[in-house]
Design a protein around this motif. Sequence first.
Motif, PDB file in Angstrom:
ATOM      1  N   GLU A 111      33.097 -92.596  -9.325  1.00  0.00           N
ATOM      2  CA  GLU A 111      32.962 -94.049  -9.466  1.00  0.00           C
ATOM      3  C   GLU A 111      32.155 -94.631  -8.297  1.00  0.00           C
ATOM      4  OE1 GLU A 111      33.758 -95.719 -12.075  1.00  0.00           O
ATOM      5  OE2 GLU A 111      33.372 -97.741 -11.303  1.00  0.00           O
ATOM      6  N   LEU A 112      32.400 -94.091  -7.093  1.00  0.00           N
ATOM      7  CA  LEU A 112      31.656 -94.578  -5.924  1.00  0.00           C
ATOM      8  C   LEU A 112      30.160 -94.295  -6.089  1.00  0.00           C
ATOM      9  CD1 LEU A 112      33.998 -93.496  -2.971  1.00  0.00           C
ATOM     10  CD2 LEU A 112      33.658 -95.810  -3.884  1.00  0.00           C
ATOM     11  N   ALA A 113      29.864 -93.099  -6.616  1.00  0.00           N
ATOM     12  CA  ALA A 113      28.447 -92.755  -6.817  1.00  0.00           C
ATOM     13  C   ALA A 113      27.810 -93.726  -7.808  1.00  0.00           C
ATOM     14  CB  ALA A 113      28.335 -91.317  -7.315  1.00  0.00           C
ATOM     15  N   ARG A 114      28.558 -94.069  -8.859  1.00  0.00           N
ATOM     16  CA  ARG A 114      28.028 -95.031  -9.849  1.00  0.00           C
ATOM     17  C   ARG A 114      27.767 -96.385  -9.198  1.00  0.00           C
ATOM     18  NH1 ARG A 114      31.116 -92.234 -13.886  1.00  0.00           N
ATOM     19  NH2 ARG A 114      33.057 -93.224 -13.250  1.00  0.00           N
ATOM     20  N   ALA A 115      28.644 -96.761  -8.251  1.00  0.00           N
ATOM     21  CA  ALA A 115      28.509 -98.081  -7.611  1.00  0.00           C
ATOM     22  C   ALA A 115      27.609 -98.020  -6.371  1.00  0.00           C
ATOM     23  CB  ALA A 115      29.892 -98.604  -7.228  1.00  0.00           C
ATOM     24  N   ASP A 116      27.021 -96.845  -6.085  1.00  0.00           N
ATOM     25  CA  ASP A 116      26.138 -96.655  -4.932  1.00  0.00           C
ATOM     26  C   ASP A 116      26.852 -96.949  -3.606  1.00  0.00           C
ATOM     27  OD1 ASP A 116      23.818 -96.132  -3.524  1.00  0.00           O
ATOM     28  OD2 ASP A 116      23.070 -98.197  -3.675  1.00  0.00           O
ATOM     29  N   LEU A 117      28.070 -96.444  -3.476  1.00  0.00           N
ATOM     30  CA  LEU A 117      28.847 -96.677  -2.252  1.00  0.00           C
ATOM     31  C   LEU A 117      29.205 -95.348  -1.596  1.00  0.00           C
ATOM     32  CD1 LEU A 117      31.279 -99.344  -3.731  1.00  0.00           C
ATOM     33  CD2 LEU A 117      29.500 -99.787  -2.017  1.00  0.00           C
ATOM     34  N   ASP A 118      29.301 -95.353  -0.251  1.00  0.00           N
ATOM     35  CA  ASP A 118      29.756 -94.126   0.420  1.00  0.00           C
ATOM     36  C   ASP A 118      31.224 -94.271   0.838  1.00  0.00           C
ATOM     37  OD1 ASP A 118      29.873 -95.575   2.775  1.00  0.00           O
ATOM     38  OD2 ASP A 118      27.950 -94.848   3.530  1.00  0.00           O
ATOM     39  N   ASP A 119      31.745 -93.216   1.499  1.00  0.00           N
ATOM     40  CA  ASP A 119      33.173 -93.207   1.860  1.00  0.00           C
ATOM     41  C   ASP A 119      33.544 -94.338   2.818  1.00  0.00           C
ATOM     42  OD1 ASP A 119      33.731 -91.098   0.278  1.00  0.00           O
ATOM     43  OD2 ASP A 119      33.828 -89.610   1.881  1.00  0.00           O
ATOM     44  N   ASN A 120      32.626 -94.650   3.754  1.00  0.00           N
ATOM     45  CA  ASN A 120      32.934 -95.722   4.722  1.00  0.00           C
ATOM     46  C   ASN A 120      33.028 -97.067   4.000  1.00  0.00           C
ATOM     47  OD1 ASN A 120      32.946 -94.114   7.105  1.00  0.00           O
ATOM     48  ND2 ASN A 120      30.708 -93.990   6.938  1.00  0.00           N
ATOM     49  N   GLU A 170      34.499-111.912  -6.058  1.00  0.00           N
ATOM     50  CA  GLU A 170      35.224-111.580  -7.294  1.00  0.00           C
ATOM     51  C   GLU A 170      34.792-110.206  -7.817  1.00  0.00           C
ATOM     52  OE1 GLU A 170      34.973-114.553 -10.341  1.00  0.00           O
ATOM     53  OE2 GLU A 170      36.087-113.251 -11.726  1.00  0.00           O
ATOM     54  N   LYS A 171      33.471-109.963  -7.723  1.00  0.00           N
ATOM     55  CA  LYS A 171      32.964-108.642  -8.164  1.00  0.00           C
ATOM     56  C   LYS A 171      33.594-107.526  -7.314  1.00  0.00           C
ATOM     57  CE  LYS A 171      28.595-106.125  -8.628  1.00  0.00           C
ATOM     58  NZ  LYS A 171      27.199-106.075  -8.262  1.00  0.00           N
ATOM     59  N   GLY A 172      33.735-107.812  -5.995  1.00  0.00           N
ATOM     60  CA  GLY A 172      34.351-106.827  -5.092  1.00  0.00           C
ATOM     61  C   GLY A 172      35.800-106.568  -5.475  1.00  0.00           C
ATOM     62  N   HIS A 173      36.538-107.647  -5.793  1.00  0.00           N
ATOM     63  CA  HIS A 173      37.938-107.503  -6.201  1.00  0.00           C
ATOM     64  C   HIS A 173      38.062-106.627  -7.437  1.00  0.00           C
ATOM     65  CE1 HIS A 173      40.795-109.638  -3.780  1.00  0.00           C
ATOM     66  NE2 HIS A 173      39.987-110.687  -3.648  1.00  0.00           N
ATOM     67  N   ILE A 174      37.184-106.912  -8.417  1.00  0.00           N
ATOM     68  CA  ILE A 174      37.256-106.151  -9.680  1.00  0.00           C
ATOM     69  C   ILE A 174      37.009-104.661  -9.406  1.00  0.00           C
ATOM     70  CG2 ILE A 174      36.083-105.803 -11.906  1.00  0.00           C
ATOM     71  CD1 ILE A 174      35.708-108.922 -11.907  1.00  0.00           C
ATOM     72  N   LEU A 175      36.020-104.381  -8.534  1.00  0.00           N
ATOM     73  CA  LEU A 175      35.718-102.977  -8.227  1.00  0.00           C
ATOM     74  C   LEU A 175      36.902-102.307  -7.513  1.00  0.00           C
ATOM     75  CD1 LEU A 175      33.791-100.583  -8.189  1.00  0.00           C
ATOM     76  CD2 LEU A 175      32.860-101.446  -6.036  1.00  0.00           C
TER      77      LEU A 175
END
Length: 312
Positions: free
Chosen positions: A191-200, A257-262
């Motif tokens: 899911e993180l890869a889909r959202a382009d986010l890393d562990d930090n 709000e987008k952050g909360h949903i994620l």
Amino acid sequence: MTANNLASKDFRSALGSFATGVTIVTTVAPDGTDVGMTANSFNSVSMDPPLVLWSIGKNALSQPAFATAGHFAVHILASDQQSLSDRFARRGEDKFAGLELERGPGDVPLLDGCATRFKCRTAYRYDGGDHDIIVGEVLEFDHFEKHPLVFHRGRYSAVAPAASERELAGQSLDFLLVRAQFAASREIHKELARADLDDNEYFALTALGVRPLTIGEMNEIGQFYACIVDHAAIDHMTDIGLIDVNEGADGKITLTEKGHILVLRLLAIGKDSEQTMLDQFEPWEGQFLKDALRRIGRTTPSVAPTPPAVKD
Ligand SMILES: Cc1cc2nc3c(=O)[nH]c(=O)nc-3n(C[C@H](O)[C@H](O)[C@H](O)COP(=O)(O)O)c2cc1C
């Protein structure tokens, strides 16, 4: 298969599809002769009291000795003990010739070089068709770090040599923890890869899901999870609309709000993964695992905090 041909070769062959370990069970006859035979009918029965069982053919030459013995020993053979297994599977030979023996409770002979040894008191005997079922209470046991000999479809084999990955994980708690964490977070990472986010960034979003924080506050918590939230991460999460930075005096960062949903989606995936993991365990084992990990995380000295490099 019907009941009529259950006693056939097919029945034997069907039973052979059950892979087992191999044991040698020993005792001493009333006249002081050492007696033993190869048996794969061994199984565990009870933890409290500690009981094990095995069954002996009524035609075995050793049967009269086991029918009266007050004690016996079960040796779970190691993968390099196939020839010993063969020797004790031959009818009536002097199976103990040349072997170095120790003595256990009831003076029963104890063999060397096996994976595990259970020293038992005979607790019960039951009639089991053409076999006697013998249940022993384990009085003592010796457990050695050896791979077991395996018996399957009438043949010996060994547990497949551990791949180097498994060897690593088998050796050290450190590797076990990293390996388990990798497996546990697989779905989250997709899911993180889909959202382009890393562990930090994942850590930062989860921390912000609890309450608004400054970068400094996030990094104070982050040091316990080996996470560092730097300005590049903050800019990236702001750009993709997941957080808002309060430019005012307190410098607090909040989820949009987008952050909360994620964050809620990541939490749900985490809960699902947790359930899948815990489904492998009894409830008490899952609770024990969590308690043990909590204690390791809190008390291990090597995780003493190092001040974070990033300032607010
Ligand atoms: C892998 C393996 C497992 C065996 N398991 C058993 C068993 O559980 N019970 C049994 O009575 N015989 C079992 N046997 C057969 C005995 O070891 C064999 O009949 C032996 O000759 C008995 O020795 P004795 O007649 O001198 O007592 C097994 C043999 C092998 C090779």
